[in-house]
Design an enzyme around this catalytic site. Structure first.
Site, PDB file in Angstrom:
ATOM      1  N   PRO A 167       0.811  -1.221   0.000  1.00 64.29           N
ATOM      2  CA  PRO A 167       0.000   0.000   0.000  1.00 64.29           C
ATOM      3  C   PRO A 167       0.838   1.263   0.000  1.00 64.29           C
ATOM      4  O   PRO A 167       1.823   1.386   0.737  1.00 64.29           O
ATOM      5  CB  PRO A 167      -0.821  -0.135   1.284  1.00 64.29           C
ATOM      6  CG  PRO A 167      -0.960  -1.604   1.474  1.00 64.29           C
ATOM      7  CD  PRO A 167       0.357  -2.184   1.018  1.00 64.29           C
ATOM      8  N   CYS A 168       0.398   2.207  -0.847  1.00 64.53           N
ATOM      9  CA  CYS A 168       1.193   3.420  -1.045  1.00 64.53           C
ATOM     10  C   CYS A 168       0.686   4.604  -0.230  1.00 64.53           C
ATOM     11  O   CYS A 168       1.309   5.658  -0.217  1.00 64.53           O
ATOM     12  CB  CYS A 168       1.194   3.800  -2.527  1.00 64.53           C
ATOM     13  SG  CYS A 168      -0.453   4.209  -3.170  1.00 64.53           S
ATOM     14  N   GLN A 169      -0.480   4.456   0.461  1.00 63.73           N
ATOM     15  CA  GLN A 169      -1.073   5.625   1.107  1.00 63.73           C
ATOM     16  C   GLN A 169      -0.160   6.257   2.141  1.00 63.73           C
ATOM     17  O   GLN A 169      -0.191   7.469   2.356  1.00 63.73           O
ATOM     18  CB  GLN A 169      -2.404   5.246   1.774  1.00 63.73           C
ATOM     19  CG  GLN A 169      -3.498   4.868   0.781  1.00 63.73           C
ATOM     20  CD  GLN A 169      -3.505   3.387   0.465  1.00 63.73           C
ATOM     21  OE1 GLN A 169      -2.478   2.717   0.590  1.00 63.73           O
ATOM     22  NE2 GLN A 169      -4.656   2.874   0.063  1.00 63.73           N
TER      23      GLN A 169
END
Length: 476
Positions: free
Chosen positions: A80-82
């Site tokens: 996940p890049c958040q």
């Protein structure tokens, strides 16, 4: 090659690598809709269900995968890049989602994967766990390692992998099946690692011409005087260059009615007049609008007088010694007369003026054909045909008009699939008792995916390296 995929999404890696003959050993996806896409195309189980026996098993939470799922040759994943994105809170490794990057490395070590391929947003290069430092680093994703990325790289090395990383933009990656790449600007950080040897990872991800740093060859100094407006910018010679033909369109104006001019006249101040006497106009091929007649007669637009028609600007190709306004080069036929429309559709009045530059504010009108009936004017269709040069009359049933107030539409899911390199309707799978899927989850799944052409390029280069290793051409 036998590989495992974590944070699989809709599996850009498998779409990219199936032509290489690689075999996916497992997927790992926890969200329902991407899992439904995997179940539809690869026979995978949904999260929480028993692992598929006749398809590719979906393990769901990859942190729970044990060593029995290995060994594998390669582990791929875009965690996940958040936590790293400049659009988020940028908590980095302080965010549990950021820590999944470290869990990914732990899984690679458990499964004894020889290769790792990891993907994330460019914001990872400037992410910092210190909030104040993060604000300073937001604009700094220029390739310099941030504290979070440096920590991640140290764990990559601690797990025994030599590595290389690079920012790739999908719009420039041309491989088989994607000869024109994909029509979107999508920059992502890719890290490739090889167990025990950074050189093999670097050979996959980096290209020799990008490592030398040699400056471009020095050109010899040019000679001669720069040409006037009729000459090419940056090249010697005029418009009659025998090798290149007409390089720059000829200019007219400055009150000279006998032919082209060599020196551009000065622009007038804003709000002052713009006409043939004080301005400079460049003649070039332009899109066609209806012919408007002339000062001596001929068909004109409704309520256009001879004086107005005489001042209309004509743009066309220049051939020989003078004007050739015909479309076929014979000197005969209807001239090409590009003009812009003013006025309103509520009354058949036309106001011809210089065409304006398109602007985001106060957008220009879109022109197409309308029909006149007893109730007024009616739009012919939603698809707007190209306007053609032709004579019109005030009594004609069909005239050419303009319509304002249109807005740019959003992309359709099928267009987003093409942007990412997937086949049409790849994500249009049965969903919640219906035969097709709604747009919302399709948009999200495609937005979270990797670009297929980028993954194909990386896979091809790993495949080449594997073949060289097996052939003994690269020392162990």
């Amino acid at each position: 090659m036998r590989y495992g995929s974590v944070c699989s999404g809709i599996e850009a890696a498998t779409m990219a690598w199936r032509k290489l003959g690689w075999t996916p050993e497992f997927f790992s996806e926890i969200e329902a809709f991407p899992s439904a896409v995997l179940a539809h195309h690869y026979g995978s189980n949904m999260p929480g269900e028993p692992l598929a026996k006749n398809g590719i098993p979906n393990y769901g939470d990859f942190t729970q995968i044990g060593p029995e799922a290995g060994p594998i040759d390669l582990l791929v994943g875009g965690t996940p890049c958040q936590s790293f994105s400049v659009a988020g809170k940028r908590l980095g490794l302080d965010d549990p989602r950021g820590n999944l990057a470290l869990e990914y490395l732990a899984l690679a070590r458990r499964l004894r994967a020889r290769w790792i391929v990891w993907e994330n947003v460019p914001g990872v290069l400037s992410s910092h766990t210190d909030e104040e430092q993060a604000e300073e680093d937001v604009e700094g994703d220029d390739g310099l390692e941030s504290a979070d990325f440096a920590t991640f790289l140290s764990f990559v090395q601690e797990c025994g992998y030599g590595f290389a990383y690079r920012v790739l933009d999908a719009q420039y990656i041309r491989v088989d099946d994607y000869a024109r790449a994909v029509p979107q600007r999508r920059r992502r950080v890719f890290l490739v690692g090889y167990l025990g040897d950074w050189r093999r990872a670097a050979a996959v991800l980096l290209e020799p011409e990008g490592m030398r740093g040699d400056s471009a060859p020095r050109r010899e100094a040019g000679k001669g005087v720069a040409g006037a407006i009729t000459a090419s910018a940056g090249r010697r010679g005029g418009t009659d260059d025998p090798e290149r033909g007409k390089l720059v369109a000829e200019a007219f104006g400055g009150g000279n009615t006998s032919g082209p001019i060599d020196v551009s006249t000065a622009l007038t101040a804003h709000g002052q007049r713009q006409d043939f006497e004080v301005e400079t106009f460049v003649a070039e091929i332009a899109a066609t609008l209806p012919a408007g007649g002339n000062s001596t007669g001929g068909e004109r637009q409704p309520r256009m007088g001879a004086e107005t028609a005489a001042t209309m600007l004509v743009a066309h190709a220049l051939r020989g010694e003078g004007f050739d306004a015909s479309e076929d080069g014979t000197g005969r036929g209807t001239p090409i007369v590009p003009v812009s429309f003013g006025g309103q559709m509520s009354t058949p009045m036309w106001d011809f003026d210089l065409s304006q530059t398109l602007q985001e504010k106060n957008p220009q009108a879109v022109a197409f054909s309308v029909s006149q009936n007893s109730n007024g004017f009616a739009w012919e269709s939603e698809v707007n045909p190209t306007l053609q040069a032709r004579a019109q009359s005030e009594t004609a049933n069909q005239i050419d008009g303009v319509r304002q107030g249109w807005a740019v539409r959003r992309l359709m899911p099928i267009e987003c699939e093409r942007l990412q390199g997937f086949p049409d309707n790849f994500t249009n799978v049965p969903w919640r008792g219906k035969d097709t899927a709604p747009d919302g989850p399709r948009y999200k799944a495609l937005g979270n995916s990797m670009a297929v052409n980028a993954m194909r390029w990386i896979g091809q280069r790993i495949d080449i390296m594997e073949k060289l290793i097996k052939a003994g051409r690269i020392a162990a």
